[in-house]
Every structure is written in C-alpha cells, then in structure tokens.
Design a protein around this motif. Structure first.
Motif, short mmCIF file in Angstrom:
data_model
loop_
_atom_site.label_atom_id
_atom_site.label_comp_id
_atom_site.label_asym_id
_atom_site.label_seq_id
_atom_site.Cartn_x
_atom_site.Cartn_y
_atom_site.Cartn_z
N THR A 172 0.83 -1.20 0.00
CA THR A 172 0.00 0.00 0.00
C THR A 172 0.87 1.26 0.00
N THR A 173 0.35 2.31 -0.61
CA THR A 173 1.04 3.61 -0.57
C THR A 173 0.45 4.40 0.59
N LEU A 174 1.27 4.63 1.59
CA LEU A 174 0.80 5.30 2.80
C LEU A 174 1.87 6.28 3.25
N SER A 175 1.51 7.54 3.42
CA SER A 175 2.51 8.54 3.79
C SER A 175 2.98 8.33 5.22
N ASN A 176 4.17 8.79 5.50
CA ASN A 176 4.79 8.59 6.81
C ASN A 176 4.06 9.27 7.96
N ASP A 177 3.16 10.21 7.65
CA ASP A 177 2.47 10.90 8.75
C ASP A 177 1.30 10.11 9.31
N LYS A 178 0.99 8.96 8.70
CA LYS A 178 -0.14 8.14 9.18
C LYS A 178 0.29 7.28 10.37
N VAL A 179 -0.63 7.09 11.32
CA VAL A 179 -0.37 6.19 12.45
C VAL A 179 -0.33 4.75 11.93
N MET A 180 0.72 4.02 12.30
CA MET A 180 0.87 2.63 11.85
C MET A 180 0.95 1.65 13.00
N LEU A 181 1.17 2.19 14.21
CA LEU A 181 1.38 1.33 15.37
C LEU A 181 0.75 1.95 16.61
N LEU A 182 0.02 1.13 17.35
CA LEU A 182 -0.48 1.53 18.68
C LEU A 182 0.26 0.67 19.69
N ASN A 183 1.13 1.29 20.47
CA ASN A 183 1.94 0.53 21.43
C ASN A 183 1.48 0.87 22.84
N TYR A 184 0.87 -0.09 23.52
CA TYR A 184 0.34 0.16 24.86
C TYR A 184 1.43 -0.01 25.90
N THR A 185 1.69 1.08 26.64
CA THR A 185 2.74 1.09 27.67
C THR A 185 2.21 0.40 28.92
N SER A 186 3.13 0.00 29.78
CA SER A 186 2.73 -0.53 31.08
C SER A 186 2.21 0.65 31.91
N GLY A 187 0.97 0.61 32.30
CA GLY A 187 0.36 1.74 33.01
C GLY A 187 0.79 1.81 34.47
N THR A 188 1.16 3.00 34.96
CA THR A 188 1.52 3.13 36.37
C THR A 188 0.25 3.21 37.23
N THR A 189 -0.80 3.79 36.64
CA THR A 189 -2.10 3.82 37.35
C THR A 189 -3.17 3.36 36.38
N GLY A 190 -3.95 2.37 36.78
CA GLY A 190 -5.03 1.88 35.94
C GLY A 190 -4.50 1.20 34.68
N PHE A 191 -5.28 1.26 33.60
CA PHE A 191 -4.89 0.60 32.35
C PHE A 191 -3.82 1.39 31.61
N SER A 192 -3.08 0.68 30.75
CA SER A 192 -2.01 1.32 29.99
C SER A 192 -2.57 2.22 28.89
N LYS A 193 -1.72 3.14 28.41
CA LYS A 193 -2.11 4.10 27.37
C LYS A 193 -1.58 3.63 26.02
N GLY A 194 -2.36 3.88 24.97
CA GLY A 194 -1.96 3.50 23.62
C GLY A 194 -1.16 4.60 22.95
N VAL A 195 0.14 4.38 22.78
CA VAL A 195 1.01 5.36 22.14
C VAL A 195 0.82 5.27 20.62
N MET A 196 0.42 6.40 19.99
CA MET A 196 0.21 6.42 18.54
C MET A 196 1.54 6.76 17.85
N LEU A 197 2.11 5.78 17.15
CA LEU A 197 3.37 5.98 16.45
C LEU A 197 3.13 5.97 14.94
N THR A 198 3.71 6.94 14.27
CA THR A 198 3.52 7.09 12.82
C THR A 198 4.64 6.38 12.06
N GLY A 199 4.44 6.28 10.74
CA GLY A 199 5.49 5.76 9.88
C GLY A 199 6.76 6.58 10.01
#
Length: 434
Positions: A172-199
């Motif tokens: 696929t042709t997808l520009s680098n500014d698009k989100v390609m990965l959601l990386n959930y960190t280990s949460g210090t309080t409650g559930f972890s947060k989804g880090v939006m990482l782009t190309g």
C-alpha cells in the motif's frame, strides 16, 4: 519528515534480499527466506481483502517472539492497517481492555494465551488466528474466514498463476504521517495508554540504524527482548528486516544459561540487551569468579590486573558469540557496579536512552565514544533535548525532547497527551537528567 517511506523500506528489502535467510525460530525447524516471508504476507493480504479490511483498521498480536508474530506484524502494516502489539505477560483483563480500547478487528495470538481469554468480552473481534499455523481459532457469526482459509492455496494460485515472485511485491502507498502502530505502555495507574506511532517515528529509528550501520545485509541478530516492547522491536526486528539481516527468534525466557547457549550458536553481530539480564550474568557468573581469594589478590597487582581483565573480557565476549560489534544497553538505568566493571575490562558496550513515545530512540553513542554514566548523545538531525532546570549542567531537571521520533499522542486520550506534549512539540519525559 523522514524522506524514506516506512512501508517502501520493506517492499525494497523483500525484493533485494529475496534469497537471503530472514527468520529462524530458535530450537525449531521453522526457517524463512525473505522471499518466503513476502509470500506469507501475500497470503494474509488475500485474507484481509476477502474480509474487506479497511486501511486504518486495527489488528492485535500477542505471543512469544516467533516468525509468525513478525509475519502478522508486517502483513498488517504493509496492507495499511494499524498493528497493536501486546506484551504476553499482560493479564487477561489487560488484554481484553487493549483489544477493545484499540477497536481491533482481528487478533493473532498464541494458542495458550487464547485459552485464557474470554471471547464474550472481546466484542469487536471478527476473527482470531493462531500464531502456530495461522489457522482460525474463532470467527464471529456470519464471517466466512474458516471457509476462505481452506481454499487459500487456490486463491493464491488464482491471484499469482505464474507463482509468487519478487515482482509481485506491491504494498500500500501510505505517507509517513499516518499512524501505523499503537503501542500500549505498562500503566503506572489503571490501564495502559496506547502510544500512537507514525510511519515517520518508525522510519526515524530504522533509517538511523541503517545509516549508522548498526546492522547490515547478511548480519545476524538474536531477538530475545519482547517484540511488543519498542526497544527490541525497533532494532532486533524492524531495522534488521529493512537491512537484510538474518533474525533468529529465541521464543523463550532469556535466562543467562539459555541466552548464552543461543548466543554461542547464533553469533550475532549486534546485541540489544536490558540491564536486568546483563546484571544477572554479572552476579551469577562473573562476580563469584572475582570473589575467589587468589583472583581478588591478583587484580590488585599492577600489570597482572590488566592481563586478568583482558582474559575476562575475552571470555565474556566469546560467551556472547564473539562476533558482535557492540552491545547496546537500554530500557532502564545500568547498575553502576556493573558499568564500572565492564569499563574496567574494556568490554564493547554502550548505553542508550529512549521511550515508547519515541519509538524508542532519543540518544545513543557508538561504544568507542561512550562516556561512562551517560546514556549517549542525542540523535543528531532527528531529535533535540533540553533539561528543565535553572542550571542544566549541574542541577538535575526533567528531560524534554522533540523531533522526528516523538509520537502523535495517546489514542483516545487528549488529556493524557496534552499533559506530556506541550504546544511547542516538547515531550516531557518524566525522567530526570543533567
């Protein structure tokens, strides 16, 4: 913006490295060339197309490091979907939350992990696939996934009547500014947060690794850090794959004994490691040897001490396979006693610094230029840093960074995003430094 397109890096790598070894599952017979991996990706793309998967849909993956984990990841991003890697030691409740919060359509998982999940709590999933053999473990009512998979060989022949070749690799042709990965960190309080990482964030890390020749075509790595973590993923997997490296996936808990056996077999050219593993090796194997009375006495004698240290360094180097250019330590601070000892014996190591929110690289220096107790130089041309302190060289303050590697924000959490990303683009890391 990084000029190299993240997805095209892999389109080019699969074509150029077609016949080279790509993935090996350690201790098993599973081996893939780059061409075979590209064909497996094509098979999954046919499945995604059959299911009318849309660009930007989410696909979760959870399980031990293995070739199928990597294939599921690459098939997702090269199709234009968003990958959601989940740490396999997360509790079932955490996994339920991440799959639901990310609105994942599909889940690739180890069979034993699936046995502990409750499908009725995963309301948005259309299908679940085994990381053992990609068979369908679950399909939602009305789906025709299992039927399609039974005919997948015919579908491949129909789509590629001359057989699948490197000329058929077209992602696929997808520009680098698009989100390609959601990386959930280990949460210090409650559930972890989804880090939006782009190309762009991912390409920043990968192109830096290639430009500085951390890895080159034909090199070997042993992937033992969890691939759902940004650190292991960026270098043992994404950089390695773009460079044409042979990746052996350990797939086991890296105890010192197991790790050193695997290192001696694989002989990797680069080692990415976390302090905990290195400190265990120091405590269990090196310290007891140094504490022996004769040796303790000998290292106090000038000239003799340097000979002993050189011998220890050689043995330690050989125990890690003997062919690595350097060992990069990251993910947490390195114990000062261990760091001092490694410097004393002139071991080839360096310490870097990063965050999931930077995919992860912020600073690194080649081992010959590494300054003890530091964590390298801020990546020039990609990142900049400042210390929030009245006297940054002497009074510790919060480390703030900005640049190509900084995340887009936290998924569905504008409040959490604005708490760490200020209007000028500075990411407030929460870490202290000078």
């Amino acid at each position: 913006m990084i000029k190299e397109n993240f997805i095209k890096l892999y389109e080019n790598s699969f074509r150029e490295n077609w016949d080279l070894p790509c993935y090996t599952d350690y201790g098993e017979n599973t081996q893939y060339t780059y061409g075979q991996v590209a064909e497996e990706i094509a098979r999954l793309h046919l499945l995604f197309k059959h299911c009318s998967l849309r660009r930007g849909d989410k696909i979760s993956v959870i399980g031990k490091n293995n070739a199928h984990w990597c294939i599921a990841y690459m098939a997702t991003i090269t199709y234009g979907a968003i990958i959601v890697p989940i740490l396999q030691d997360f509790s079932p409740n955490d996994v339920h939350h991440i799959v639901n919060h990310s609105e994942s359509t599909f889940l690739f998982t180890s069979d034993n992990i699936w046995d502990n999940l409750e499908e009725e709590k995963l309301t948005g999933l259309r299908g679940v696939f085994s990381l053992t053999d990609f068979r369908c473990l679950y399909q939602r009512d009305g789906e025709t996934i299992q039927k399609f998979l039974k005919n997948l060989d015919k579908e491949m022949h129909s789509s590629y009547p001359q057989g699948f070749s490197r000329e058929n690799i077209q992602y696929t042709t997808l520009s680098n500014d698009k989100v390609m990965l959601l990386n959930y960190t280990s949460g210090t309080t409650g559930f972890s947060k989804g880090v939006m990482l782009t190309g762009n964030n991912l390409a920043g890390n990968v192109t830096f690794g290639i430009r500085t020749e951390l890895l080159k075509k034909g090199d070997k790595v042993l992937s033992f850090l969890p691939l759902a973590h940004a650190y292991g993923c960026a270098f043992d997997f994404l950089t390695a794959l773009a460079a044409g490296t042979h990746i052996t996936l350990l797939g086991k808990i890296p105890s010192p004994k197991i790790l050193i056996e695997a290192m001696q077999e694989v002989k990797p050219n680069l080692i990415c490691i976390v302090p905990l593993i290195l400190e265990k090796i120091y405590r269990k194997q090196i310290k007891p040897m140094l504490d022996k009375s004769m040796l303790k006495l000998a290292v106090r004698i000038p000239l003799i001490d340097s000979t002993i240290y050189a011998s220890i360094c050689n043995k330690l180097t050989e125990s890690f396979g003997g062919e690595f250019t350097q060992m990069i330590v990251g993910g947490a601070p390195l114990n000062s006693e261990v760091e001092n000892f490694l410097r004393k014996i002139k071991f080839r190591f360096t310490v870097g610094y990063g965050l999931t929110e930077c995919a992860p690289l912020i600073s690194y220096t080649y081992y010959t230029d590494f300054i003890p107790t530091s964590c390298g130089r801020v990546i020039q041309g990609f990142m900049e840093a400042k210390i929030d302190s009245p006297d940054p060289e002497h009074i510790p303050g919060e480390i703030c960074v900005r640049g190509e590697n900084v995340m887009k924000g936290y998924y569905k959490s504008p409040e959490a995003t604005s708490a760490v990303l200020d209007p000028d683009g500075w990411l407030h890391t929460g870490d202290m430094g000078t």
